[in-house]
Design an enzyme around this catalytic site. Structure first.
Site, PDB file in Angstrom:
ATOM      1  N   ASP A  33       0.879  -1.160   0.000  1.00  5.33           N
ATOM      2  CA  ASP A  33       0.000   0.000   0.000  1.00  5.33           C
ATOM      3  C   ASP A  33       0.930   1.227   0.000  1.00  5.33           C
ATOM      4  OD1 ASP A  33      -2.318   1.636   0.367  1.00  5.33           O
ATOM      5  OD2 ASP A  33      -1.859   1.738   2.494  1.00  5.33           O
ATOM      6  N   ASP A  92      -0.003   5.123   1.104  1.00  7.29           N
ATOM      7  CA  ASP A  92      -0.170   6.081   2.200  1.00  7.29           C
ATOM      8  C   ASP A  92      -0.250   5.371   3.546  1.00  7.29           C
ATOM      9  OD1 ASP A  92      -0.396   8.588   0.622  1.00  7.29           O
ATOM     10  OD2 ASP A  92      -2.114   7.537  -0.233  1.00  7.29           O
TER      11      ASP A  92
END
Length: 212
Positions: free
Chosen positions: A9, A11
């Site tokens: 991922d 953020d």
């Protein structure tokens, strides 16, 4: 970690940007005279697509959540043009994985332009073999679509992939994809239910390095 495919991922995992997002969501809410709930971070983190739009419409009291999403994206783009804060241990873990011949992808709910901009400014672009944006899939997290597409781009079956996530929706998506999930919590600590869906839970990437 014996798996070949490493899917990150963005953020809250690679970059310390979730705090910036929360700041920005609240800036927009204040300007609109809206008070967001105390658990806003749990409601919005890891969402994308229709789920994000419906969430924004509910809490910002607008008929079209895209208006708020676009405003947030533009403000975040302006902030991140100045600096993209890399989370500790990230350059080291990516370098180790490259040395071991792992295939590395990024699977983020952010738009593709922001993903590429963050990687360019941070100097991390060269580590990644594939990029998947939430705009490329029909269903966003917690559905598994984004991770399944990332695994496909890497040429790795789900059983040979590890997902690195910080959000609960992300963990649910990785687990639903049939992949091993390594959670490194950021702003939200995992519930007992979420912990059961994780293969590993670490404080940061330095701890991951110690176990590799």
């Amino acid at each position: 970690m014996k798996q070949t495919g490493m899917i990150f991922d963005m953020d809250g995992i690679l970059f310390d940007t979730e705090r910036l997002y929360q700041e920005t969501w609240h800036e927009i809410a204040d300007e609109m005279g809206v008070t967001l709930p105390e658990d806003w971070v749990k409601k919005i983190s890891g969402t994308t697509g229709e789920l994000m739009l419906r969430t924004l419409e509910k809490y910002y009291h607008v008929s079209d959540g895209a208006v708020v999403r676009i405003a947030c994206r533009q403000r975040m783009h302006d902030k991140l043009e100045k600096d993209v804060p890399v989370k500790k241990g990230v350059p080291e873990i990516l370098a180790r994985m490259k040395e071991e011949g792992k295939k590395i992808a990024i699977a983020s709910s952010s738009n593709p332009e922001q993903i590429r901009s963050n990687l360019r400014i941070s100097g991390l672009a060269g580590f990644f073999d594939g990029i998947v944006s939430g705009e490329e899939v029909e269903h966003g997290k917690p559905e598994p679509d984004i991770f399944l597409l990332a695994g496909k781009k890497l040429g790795c079956p789900s059983s040979d992939c590890v997902v690195f996530e910080d959000s609960m929706n992300g963990v649910l998506a990785g687990h639903a994809a049939g992949m091993s999930v390594c959670m490194i919590p950021d702003l939200v600590q995992p519930t007992e239910e979420i912990c059961k869906k994780c293969t590993w839970i670490y404080h940061d990437f330095y701890e991951v390095l110690e176990d590799m």
